[in-house]
Motif scaffolding. Structure first.
Motif, PDB file in Angstrom:
ATOM      1  N   VAL A  38       0.844  -1.197   0.000  1.00 18.58           N
ATOM      2  CA  VAL A  38       0.000   0.000   0.000  1.00 18.58           C
ATOM      3  C   VAL A  38       0.882   1.251   0.000  1.00 18.58           C
ATOM      4  O   VAL A  38       1.977   1.249   0.552  1.00 18.58           O
ATOM      5  CB  VAL A  38      -0.976  -0.025   1.212  1.00 18.58           C
ATOM      6  CG1 VAL A  38      -0.230   0.067   2.526  1.00 18.58           C
ATOM      7  CG2 VAL A  38      -2.032   1.043   1.109  1.00 18.58           C
TER       8      VAL A  38
ATOM      9  N   ASP B  77      -0.834   6.931   1.043  1.00 21.45           N
ATOM     10  CA  ASP B  77      -2.202   7.446   0.987  1.00 21.45           C
ATOM     11  C   ASP B  77      -3.255   6.353   0.769  1.00 21.45           C
ATOM     12  O   ASP B  77      -4.403   6.634   0.438  1.00 21.45           O
ATOM     13  CB  ASP B  77      -2.340   8.562  -0.050  1.00 21.45           C
ATOM     14  CG  ASP B  77      -1.839   8.214  -1.435  1.00 21.45           C
ATOM     15  OD1 ASP B  77      -1.127   7.211  -1.594  1.00 21.45           O
ATOM     16  OD2 ASP B  77      -2.157   8.965  -2.370  1.00 21.45           O
ATOM     17  N   GLY B  78      -2.879   5.087   0.981  1.00 18.97           N
ATOM     18  CA  GLY B  78      -3.860   4.022   1.051  1.00 18.97           C
ATOM     19  C   GLY B  78      -4.254   3.335  -0.239  1.00 18.97           C
ATOM     20  O   GLY B  78      -5.310   2.709  -0.304  1.00 18.97           O
ATOM     21  N   TYR B  79      -3.412   3.388  -1.266  1.00 17.90           N
ATOM     22  CA  TYR B  79      -3.735   2.736  -2.539  1.00 17.90           C
ATOM     23  C   TYR B  79      -2.854   1.506  -2.757  1.00 17.90           C
ATOM     24  O   TYR B  79      -1.653   1.543  -2.519  1.00 17.90           O
ATOM     25  CB  TYR B  79      -3.566   3.705  -3.705  1.00 17.90           C
ATOM     26  CG  TYR B  79      -4.544   4.838  -3.650  1.00 17.90           C
ATOM     27  CD1 TYR B  79      -5.886   4.647  -3.982  1.00 17.90           C
ATOM     28  CD2 TYR B  79      -4.150   6.108  -3.234  1.00 17.90           C
ATOM     29  CE1 TYR B  79      -6.802   5.679  -3.904  1.00 17.90           C
ATOM     30  CE2 TYR B  79      -5.066   7.155  -3.161  1.00 17.90           C
ATOM     31  CZ  TYR B  79      -6.386   6.927  -3.496  1.00 17.90           C
ATOM     32  OH  TYR B  79      -7.289   7.948  -3.412  1.00 17.90           O
TER      33      TYR B  79
ATOM     34  N   CYS C 131       3.750  -0.891   3.824  1.00 13.11           N
ATOM     35  CA  CYS C 131       3.458   0.513   3.524  1.00 13.11           C
ATOM     36  C   CYS C 131       4.712   1.159   2.935  1.00 13.11           C
ATOM     37  O   CYS C 131       5.719   1.348   3.622  1.00 13.11           O
ATOM     38  CB  CYS C 131       3.010   1.247   4.786  1.00 13.11           C
ATOM     39  SG  CYS C 131       2.484   2.940   4.449  1.00 13.11           S
TER      40      CYS C 131
ATOM     41  N   PRO D 262      -8.138   1.680  -3.792  1.00 15.76           N
ATOM     42  CA  PRO D 262      -7.915   1.716  -2.344  1.00 15.76           C
ATOM     43  C   PRO D 262      -7.717   0.319  -1.752  1.00 15.76           C
ATOM     44  O   PRO D 262      -8.206  -0.676  -2.296  1.00 15.76           O
ATOM     45  CB  PRO D 262      -9.177   2.361  -1.776  1.00 15.76           C
ATOM     46  CG  PRO D 262     -10.147   2.463  -2.883  1.00 15.76           C
ATOM     47  CD  PRO D 262      -9.470   2.101  -4.165  1.00 15.76           C
TER      48      PRO D 262
END
Length: 189
Positions: A10, A13-15, A148, A158
């Protein structure tokens, strides 16, 4: 009982991928690759395992679940069984067929599939993606392993794509790598 583990990359920013399914913008570091190859070798696609000489048994997972958006890019380049070393399921109501007998197409009821798989003997189940499938399976996800990466995607797919429904998880581990990637591990809270 087997667990369903959402193991996913990910952006900050969460994608999990760009708007066109891109995922090549994640920076790779040697120490991260070595760690992942050692801890989760079965998450490396079969073709890539051969290329890097990764010939080890599965350690955590023996089954993988993918949505169409995760499976289709490999299929489009002729890789019809991307994880031949795992039992493979593609959950999609829009994909007309899967041509490889090693991959099972499941047109609906991902929750029922996971509940059946959890009752079987075996290793854990890897939820590979995508965001809509992860959202539909959220009630069955037992653990999260989130890589992350230190990059902002701006838009895309997302990590969970669906309705607002806060679901608590408890952190069980963190590890930071040389390129700034942080590995976060959670269990359902």
């Amino acid at each position: 009982m087997r667990k369903l583990v959402y193991y996913v990359a990910v952006s900050i920013d969460g994608y999990i991928a760009g708007p066109g399914g891109e995922f090549d913008f994640y920076p790779v570091a040697d120490d991260l690759a070595a760690y992942l190859n050692d801890r989760h070798p079965e998450t490396i696609p079969t073709q890539m395992r051969a290329e890097i000489g990764l010939d080890v048994p599965n350690k955590r997972f023996d089954t993988v679940l993918m949505g169409r958006g995760t499976y289709q890019p490999a299929h489009d380049i002729g890789v019809t069984s991307p994880y031949a070393h795992l039992r493979q399921y593609v959950i999609s109501s829009t994909m007309p067929e899967v041509t490889d007998p090693a991959v099972e197409l499941v047109p609906g009821d991902p929750i029922g599939l996971v509940q059946r798989l959890k009752k079987e003997d075996g290793m854990d189940i890897w939820l590979c993606g995508g965001g809509k499938l992860a959202n539909s399976l959220l009630p069955e996800i037992d653990e999260l392993i989130v890589k992350c990466y230190p990059v902002v995607a701006g838009s895309g797919i997302p990590v969970f794509d669906g309705d607002f429904r806060p679901t608590p998880f408890a952190i069980t581990g963190t590890r930071t790598f040389s390129n700034g990637t942080v590995l976060l591990e959670y269990v359902r809270g």
